[in-house]
Motif scaffolding. Sequence first.
Motif: not given
Length: 501
Positions: A477-501
């Motif tokens: 569950a920890l690995i799957a945990h996803e909370e896009p803290e930086l989504a409101p900023t211009r530094y947000f990188v989607p999960r799939e672009q971070r190389g996370i399966e």
Amino acid sequence: MDKILDTVEARKGGGAAAPKGLAALERAARHDLDRLNYPAANWVLPAPGPDGGPALDVLVVGGGMCGQTAAFALRREGVCNIRVVDRNPRGREGPWGTFARMETLRSPKQLTGPDMGVATLTYRAWYEAHHGIDGWESLHKAPRLDWLDYLLWVRRVAELPIENDTAMISLDADGAFLRASLQGPRGREVIFARKVVLALGRDGSGAPRWPAFTSFDPAGAATRGRVFHSSDPIGFAALAGRRVGVLGAGASAFDNAGAALEAGACEVTMFARRRFLPQVNKSKGASFPGFQRGFAALDDDRRWRFMTYIFDEQAPPPHESVLRCDRHAGFAIRFSEPWMDLAVDADGVVVTTRTGRHRFDAAIIATGFDVDLTERPELASLRDQVLLWADRRAPAEIAAELEAARFPYLGDGFQLCPRSAGATPRLADIHVFNWGCTMSHGPLAGDIPGLGIGAARLAQAIVRDLFVADADRHFEALIAHEEPELAPTRYFVPREQRGIE
């Protein structure tokens, strides 16, 4: 007894409206619970039971003071998939509205425990809301029925989910889950739980103690209305003008003697084995945080020495209970005169002592409760598997301290331990949170002063076990945990672009 219960019902709200101060306190208490994020968010991962439905995380058996405080502590820790059941109707859980017959509690008025550290849920806060600060300052000790009202108030404010009129009939530990059979308003049901807490009260690890007399059968029809245990329902009004014999000289003996005298009994004679009453309550000398928190960490020899000394010294009856009886001319104590036999006939009760025979209209046996798991019918399948203190002591020690030897030997979280290593692995998922824990943990689940420490320790142990059992699932569950803290900023990188399966 019915008069007592009727009084309690009136005090709970059937009579006058609650004081305005209590309503304000209740709002403040609920606000404090909100500030503490109570109940905490449930974090325990669901576990499907053998029947295909979700298994309970915890079943608490007993909804009195210990059971409701255990439930409160669990909900504060985010263990919310629980059920709390009690065989009695609301208001009759535990002794306070039933067989406890003292006028006030024996503990000091400033005791805490059921509040679990929330100041607005303390007895003092509740009492001051009713009677003001001056009322609190003038209070000697908490009236017994006030304490019952207070417990029910905490239960309501903390929204503790207690199911009344529901009894556990049996408990088995031979599968992947604990299996409990319940009987209540839902009918007969079988439930599966990962943990069970036995908060069954003073007799929760045994049964009322009856002396063995040649001429007496506690279950015999002839005893009805003649011979009572101090924990029985007793119609004291029927004792008006009667002669009553009481066996025992502890607190419950004096409380029952006082109730009989106040109901109009013309004579109450108490019989004691000792030459004089115990003079010092040694358990009060062990009622401080160091003992309550540290006792369970001692080695077996020192725990045995501490508790058997306290048991052997026994506790004196509260002076208030003694004075309550001494107000009546018909009260007497016969010291150094134990009962040798007891017989019931058409004219009443005959007690035989070494000085002769004594006739009474009724007798009350105030000899307390045995700790003996073989007396608990719902634990029949576990009796021979549970480690006892007798299994850890020498034969001479057992012979000298039979009562202490019958206590279950518990682990650090009040859990039962198996007699044979590796046998009955689910046994450790049964936690004893009643008087049966005393030899292992001290009086943390029976006497009020240690209740808060005991409930916190119990909850923390259950939390630990539930997490450890599911640690791999929690890692997933920890690995799957996803909370896009930086989504409101211009530094947000989607999960799939971070190389996370």
